[in-house]
Design an enzyme around this catalytic site. Structure first.
Site, PDB file in Angstrom:
ATOM      1  CG  PHE A 184      -0.426  -5.906   4.246  1.00  0.00           C
ATOM      2  CD1 PHE A 184      -0.970  -5.119   5.241  1.00  0.00           C
ATOM      3  CD2 PHE A 184      -1.240  -6.863   3.646  1.00  0.00           C
ATOM      4  CE1 PHE A 184      -2.285  -5.269   5.643  1.00  0.00           C
ATOM      5  CE2 PHE A 184      -2.564  -7.022   4.036  1.00  0.00           C
ATOM      6  CZ  PHE A 184      -3.093  -6.227   5.040  1.00  0.00           C
ATOM      7  CG  HIS A 191      -6.319   0.545   1.125  1.00  0.00           C
ATOM      8  ND1 HIS A 191      -5.367   1.158   0.340  1.00  0.00           N
ATOM      9  CD2 HIS A 191      -5.643   0.049   2.203  1.00  0.00           C
ATOM     10  CE1 HIS A 191      -4.183   1.038   0.915  1.00  0.00           C
ATOM     11  NE2 HIS A 191      -4.332   0.385   2.050  1.00  0.00           N
ATOM     12  CE  LYS A 226      -5.612   3.943   2.218  1.00  0.00           C
ATOM     13  NZ  LYS A 226      -4.752   5.103   2.514  1.00  0.00           N
ATOM     14  CB  CYS A 228      -0.923  -0.006   1.208  1.00  0.00           C
ATOM     15  SG  CYS A 228      -1.798  -1.570   1.414  1.00  0.00           S
ATOM     16  CG  HIS A 234      -2.169   4.257   5.459  1.00  0.00           C
ATOM     17  ND1 HIS A 234      -1.966   4.186   4.096  1.00  0.00           N
ATOM     18  CD2 HIS A 234      -2.312   2.961   5.888  1.00  0.00           C
ATOM     19  CE1 HIS A 234      -1.985   2.916   3.710  1.00  0.00           C
ATOM     20  NE2 HIS A 234      -2.200   2.160   4.775  1.00  0.00           N
ATOM     21  CD  GLU A 238      -2.363   7.403   9.642  1.00  0.00           C
ATOM     22  OE1 GLU A 238      -1.881   8.260   8.860  1.00  0.00           O
ATOM     23  OE2 GLU A 238      -3.248   6.587   9.292  1.00  0.00           O
TER      24      GLU A 238
END
Length: 421
Positions: free
Chosen positions: A407, A348, A343, A171, A311, A322
């Site tokens: 990830f 996403h 998002k 991502c 994010h 976060e």
């Protein structure tokens, strides 16, 4: 050496063009207007029968017609990821009013990120292999599948002969592509770069894999409310697709040709969690370092940051860590900085997320408007920052950062500011 000192000249790097393909619009203008209006692009999956999947929703791109930009025969030899990349790159190129005839093509390049690449092609060709045998597999299977080919195709389209490659960091891929291109221009290895990200993963295997990992929201009866970053009732992210590409130029080059300058990239920070294949490090330790490194690279104090495009995936641990990371970096100032999540509306976009979200951050600076984080209905006491809930907001923004985490523990923060000659 003889006592001489090597000096590194850091060139100023500016954004002069932007192009997008997204679940809420296939132009920057359409994307931005829908983001400001709080419109969600999430709905039931239409690409295939998802009735047997635990998650039956996604943020699909609508009304995409590559024939306006790509010959139909050529398009059939490209994965959708590659089509998204080419069309969004052409839109950015046109927006920047670049002319290949006036460019030093050996000083122009492409860096393009994708987390998964041609998964749709892989699934379809693998099915052909099993049902019809190896002789029926397309000769274009490999070029359609491999991640680097999107960058290669974009470079061929514009005859750009400078640096050309792909970044793959889940991502964070699109943001890493922009960071690499920024460094390439900054150190003088290119005058013009087209970086960004592209992803087209709304496929049976991708959806099944993320469902099995229990990473996705299962709010199937309320698709538009499924992506709810920082909300206490968040239950996973929503898979999206699309592409975002920008034009980066060194400032002298942009000014010589009278280019419109949207913003200036002033710093990047990158780190690794080195912790877990999917879960973020406790307390967002890796995210803390990526933000701190970006601020240091940009020569910014925490108090000088006006806005954070987060994010913000709508996952339980991701959003929590976060928030913890932002508080660790900004202290009490964290409560004074608006933090929104693109998002919440586009889902996403995986490898394209960082690029599309940076474009949203740049539009925020340009217009002095923050798009809302929609679906923020139930405050989480552990996520207690200003998330610009549900309604857009007018404000003054000079400096902003955009976070992307992937990830594998990949963290990247990009710092931008309003351009001042």
């Amino acid at each position: 050496m003889n006592g001489s000192t090597s000096l590194t000249i850091k060139r100023r790097v500016v954004v002069t063009g932007m192009g997008v393909i997204s679940p809420v619009g296939n132009s920057v203008e359409e994307l931005w207007n829908n983001l400001k209006s709080g419109i969600s692009g999430i709905d039931k999956v239409t690409r295939f029968d998802a009735s047997k999947f635990s998650t039956k929703i996604a943020a699909e791109v609508k009304d995409f017609d590559p024939s306006k930009y790509i010959d139909k025969k050529e398009a059939r030899r490209m994965d959708l990821t590659e089509q998204y990349a080419i069309v969004s790159s052409q839109k950015a190129f046109d927006d920047a009013k670049l002319g290949s005839d006036s460019l030093d093509l050996e000083k122009a390049g492409v860096v393009l990120g994708s987390g998964i690449g041609g998964i749709d092609t892989f699934e379809k060709q693998h099915a052909i292999l099993l049902k019809q045998g190896p002789n029926r597999v397309s000769p274009f299977f490999i070029p359609m599948m491999i991640i680097d080919m999107a960058a290669g195709l974009v470079s061929m389209r514009f005859n750009f002969k400078g640096p050309n490659y792909a970044t793959v960091s889940a991502c964070a891929s699109g943001a890493h592509a922009i960071a690499d291109a920024f460094r390439i221009v900054q150190r003088g290895d290119a005058e013009v770069m087209i970086p960004g990200g592209s992803e087209a993963t709304v496929t049976p295997a991708s959806l099944a894999g993320f469902c099995s990992a229990r990473a996705l929201s299962t709010r199937n009866d309320e698709p538009q409310k499924a992506s709810r970053p920082f909300d206490q009732q968040r239950d996973g992210f929503v898979m999206g697709e699309g592409a975002g590409m920008i034009i980066l130029e060194n400032l002298d080059h942009a000014q010589r040709r009278g280019a419109k300058i949207y913003a200036e990239i002033i710093g990047v920070g990158m780190s690794a969690d080195a912790y877990h294949i999917t879960a973020p490090a406790p307390g967002g330790e890796g995210a803390v370092r990526s933000m701190q490194l970006a601020l240091k690279d940009a020569d910014l104090s925490p108090e000088s940051v006006d806005y954070i495009n987060s994010h913000g995936t709508s996952t339980d641990l991701g959003d929590l860590t976060e928030c913890q990371a932002i508080k660790a970096v900004f202290g009490e100032h964290a409560y004074k900085i608006p933090v929104n999540s693109t998002k919440s509306m586009v889902g996403h976009l995986l490898g394209a997320a960082g690029a599309v979200e940076l474009i949203a951050a740049i539009k925020s600076m340009e217009e002095g408007i923050l798009h809302p984080t929609i679906n923020y209905e139930f405050p989480d006491p552990e996520c207690d920052l200003d998330f610009v809930p549900n309604q857009k907001r007018s404000t003054h923004i000079d400096r902003a950062i955009s976070n992307s985490f992937g990830f594998g523990g990949h963290n990247i923060t990009i710092a931008v500011k309003k351009f001042v000659p």
